[in-house]
Write a protein that holds these residues in place. Structure first.
Motif, short mmCIF file in Angstrom:
data_model
loop_
_atom_site.label_atom_id
_atom_site.label_comp_id
_atom_site.label_asym_id
_atom_site.label_seq_id
_atom_site.Cartn_x
_atom_site.Cartn_y
_atom_site.Cartn_z
N ILE A 58 0.84 -1.21 0.00
CA ILE A 58 0.00 0.00 0.00
C ILE A 58 0.87 1.25 0.00
CG2 ILE A 58 -1.68 1.33 1.36
CD1 ILE A 58 -3.18 -1.23 1.83
N ALA A 59 1.95 1.23 0.79
CA ALA A 59 2.85 2.40 0.82
C ALA A 59 3.43 2.65 -0.57
CB ALA A 59 3.97 2.16 1.83
N THR A 60 3.81 1.60 -1.23
CA THR A 60 4.40 1.73 -2.58
C THR A 60 3.36 2.27 -3.56
OG1 THR A 60 5.95 -0.08 -2.13
CG2 THR A 60 5.55 0.45 -4.44
N SER A 61 2.14 1.75 -3.48
CA SER A 61 1.08 2.20 -4.40
C SER A 61 0.70 3.65 -4.13
CB SER A 61 -0.17 1.32 -4.25
OG SER A 61 0.17 -0.02 -4.41
N MET A 62 0.62 4.00 -2.85
CA MET A 62 0.25 5.39 -2.51
C MET A 62 1.34 6.37 -2.96
SD MET A 62 -1.59 5.17 1.21
CE MET A 62 -3.30 4.60 1.38
N GLY A 63 2.59 5.96 -2.75
CA GLY A 63 3.71 6.83 -3.16
C GLY A 63 3.69 7.07 -4.66
N TYR A 64 3.41 6.02 -5.40
CA TYR A 64 3.38 6.11 -6.86
C TYR A 64 2.25 7.05 -7.30
CZ TYR A 64 3.89 4.53 -11.66
OH TYR A 64 4.12 4.48 -13.01
N HIS A 65 1.09 6.89 -6.66
CA HIS A 65 -0.08 7.71 -7.00
C HIS A 65 0.21 9.19 -6.71
CE1 HIS A 65 -4.49 8.00 -7.75
NE2 HIS A 65 -4.39 9.06 -6.96
N ALA A 66 0.87 9.45 -5.59
CA ALA A 66 1.19 10.85 -5.21
C ALA A 66 2.04 11.50 -6.29
CB ALA A 66 1.92 10.86 -3.87
N VAL A 67 3.00 10.76 -6.81
CA VAL A 67 3.88 11.32 -7.85
C VAL A 67 3.10 11.56 -9.14
CG1 VAL A 67 5.91 10.85 -9.30
CG2 VAL A 67 5.98 10.36 -6.85
N GLU A 68 2.18 10.66 -9.46
CA GLU A 68 1.36 10.85 -10.66
C GLU A 68 0.57 12.16 -10.57
OE1 GLU A 68 0.33 6.50 -12.55
OE2 GLU A 68 -0.85 7.11 -10.83
N LEU A 69 0.08 12.48 -9.36
CA LEU A 69 -0.67 13.74 -9.19
C LEU A 69 0.25 14.94 -9.36
CD1 LEU A 69 -2.91 12.79 -6.11
CD2 LEU A 69 -3.67 13.10 -8.47
N LEU A 70 1.40 14.92 -8.67
CA LEU A 70 2.32 16.06 -8.76
C LEU A 70 2.83 16.26 -10.18
CD1 LEU A 70 4.52 16.01 -5.51
CD2 LEU A 70 2.60 17.52 -6.08
N GLU A 71 3.01 15.15 -10.88
CA GLU A 71 3.48 15.23 -12.28
C GLU A 71 2.52 16.09 -13.11
OE1 GLU A 71 3.14 11.60 -14.46
OE2 GLU A 71 4.76 12.11 -15.85
N LYS A 72 1.22 15.98 -12.76
CA LYS A 72 0.21 16.76 -13.50
C LYS A 72 0.03 18.15 -12.91
CE LYS A 72 -2.44 12.54 -14.23
NZ LYS A 72 -3.35 11.81 -13.35
N GLY A 73 0.81 18.49 -11.89
CA GLY A 73 0.69 19.81 -11.26
C GLY A 73 -0.45 19.88 -10.26
N ILE A 74 -1.01 18.73 -9.89
CA ILE A 74 -2.15 18.70 -8.96
C ILE A 74 -1.62 18.67 -7.53
CG2 ILE A 74 -4.13 17.32 -8.14
CD1 ILE A 74 -4.35 16.24 -11.04
N GLY A 75 -2.18 19.52 -6.66
CA GLY A 75 -1.80 19.52 -5.25
C GLY A 75 -3.02 19.59 -4.37
N ASN A 76 -2.79 19.77 -3.06
CA ASN A 76 -3.88 19.87 -2.08
C ASN A 76 -4.78 18.62 -2.05
OD1 ASN A 76 -5.02 21.52 -0.01
ND2 ASN A 76 -6.79 21.82 -1.32
N ARG A 77 -4.18 17.45 -2.25
CA ARG A 77 -4.94 16.20 -2.23
C ARG A 77 -4.30 15.23 -1.23
NH1 ARG A 77 -9.50 16.73 -5.12
NH2 ARG A 77 -9.60 14.51 -5.62
#
Ligand code: ADP
Ligand code: F6P
Length: 320
Positions: free
Chosen positions: A264-283
């Motif tokens: 779960i930690a690995t999956s959540m970390g990956y998802h967080a980077v996918e959001l930042l890559e798109k410039g998405i924050g505050n999530r």
């Protein structure tokens, strides 16, 4: 599009935080980003305590408890001046976003920094599983498994001495660890703040079980209840059975993370980077219906977490 991101761990540590740091680092590097490891929570941001992360910085840590970035509380960051300084430091460092691994308090800081213009993504890391927007927090499974192993050992000596052991587990104000461990160890009762308990009822059940040949008892208490020793003394008077208290404490916060925590930690970390890559924050990244998802931080902070009432009913009915 984020090109350079930071990652930090904040608040109480939890097994699996290293797996999240590793995943964030490697996912971002793989996408061509640079990664800065900010040490000791928001303190590192304010005080210039950073390291450049490479794939090798996070080698050999997925199986380790604790956090290679260290963690701390940073009272200065609760104030607007602290957040303003944080934003200034991010600008100086050229950070386009930060992944914050921690609990509710850390997410409040992440929301403030996002509002100041630095997109932040929260990843829930706490053994307590008390974050409403997610079904699961990193460290919860490891802590429960550790507590279960400890209570199994306590049972051996409790049985030899015909005693009752009252075992206090962590969880801050929440009883998620307590009720799940109670079920897992086959406890006779579980006392938490979420559900009313009646000591006379517990004592009556114990006396009745004694009459049918039961010679030892295990009761799990959540630390949030706050007076385990007092409850133990009262129960001893009501039953005439020797009641001993064991407080498990920090052992629950350490140790090698379980498979569930690592994945779960690995999956959540990956998802967080996918959001930042798109410039998405505050999530905040969470688990919903057993799937990784993300939710607005303010919305997440206003949610209420349902409690596992059914487990209490089961425990009551099968502890005879
Ligand atoms: P957790 O993240 O585990 O809930 P804390 O509540 O101790 O742990 O919060 C960790 C850190 O997050 C604090 O030391 C502080 O730096 C930051 N923080 C907490 N609350 C706020 C807030 N209201 N605004 C900004 N930052 C906060
Ligand atoms: O939030 C994790 C936790 O271990 C709680 O279960 C416990 O109440 C608290 O942290 C203890 O925090 P500290 O590190 O400040 O003693």
């Amino acid at each position: 599009m984020a090109k350079r991101i930071g990652v930090l761990t904040s608040g109480g540590d939890a097994p699996g935080m290293n797996a999240a740091v590793r995943s964030v680092t490697r996912a971002a590097l793989n996408k061509g980003m640079e990664v800065i490891g900010i040490r000791r929570g928001y303190n590192g941001l304010l005080n210039g305590d950073y390291i450049e992360m490479t794939a090798r910085t996070v080698s050999g840590i997925i199986q380790r408890g604790g956090t290679c970035l260290y963690t701390a509380r940073c009272p200065e960051f609760v104030k607007p001046e602290g957040v303003a300084l944080g934003k200034q430091k991010c600008d100086e460092l050229g950070l386009d976003g930060i992944v914050v691994i921690g609990g509710d308090g850390s997410f409040r800081g992440a929301a403030d920094l996002s509002a100041a213009g630095i997109p932040c993504i929260g990843i829930p890391g706490t053994i307590d599983n008390d974050i409403p927007c997610t079904e699961y927090t990193i460290g919860y499974d490891t802590a429960m498994n550790t507590a279960t192993e400890m209570v199994d050992k306590i049972r051996d000596t409790t049985q030899s001495h015909d005693r009752c052991s009252m075992v206090e587990v962590m969880g801050r104000n929440a009883g998620y660890i307590a009720i799940n461990v109670a079920i897992a160890v086959g406890a006779d009762a579980c006392i938490t703040v979420e559900r009313d308990y009646d000591l006379n009822h517990i004592a009556a059940k114990m006396r009745k079980a004694s009459e049918s040949g039961k010679t030892h008892f295990i009761i799990v208490v959540a630390e949030g209840v706050g007076n385990t020793e007092e409850i133990a003394k009262k129960l001893e008077v009501l039953t005439g059975i020797v009641v001993r208290v064991s407080v498990l404490g920090y052992v629950q916060r350490g140790g090698n993370p379980t498979v569930r925590d690592r994945v779960i930690a690995t999956s959540m970390g990956y998802h967080a980077v996918e959001l930042l890559e798109k410039g998405i924050g505050n999530r905040i990244v969470g688990l919903k219906d057993d799937h990784i998802y993300d939710v607005d931080i303010q919305e997440a902070l206003s949610m209420k977490k349902p409690f596992e009432d059914k487990l209490y009913d089961i425990l009551e009915d099968i502890s005879l």
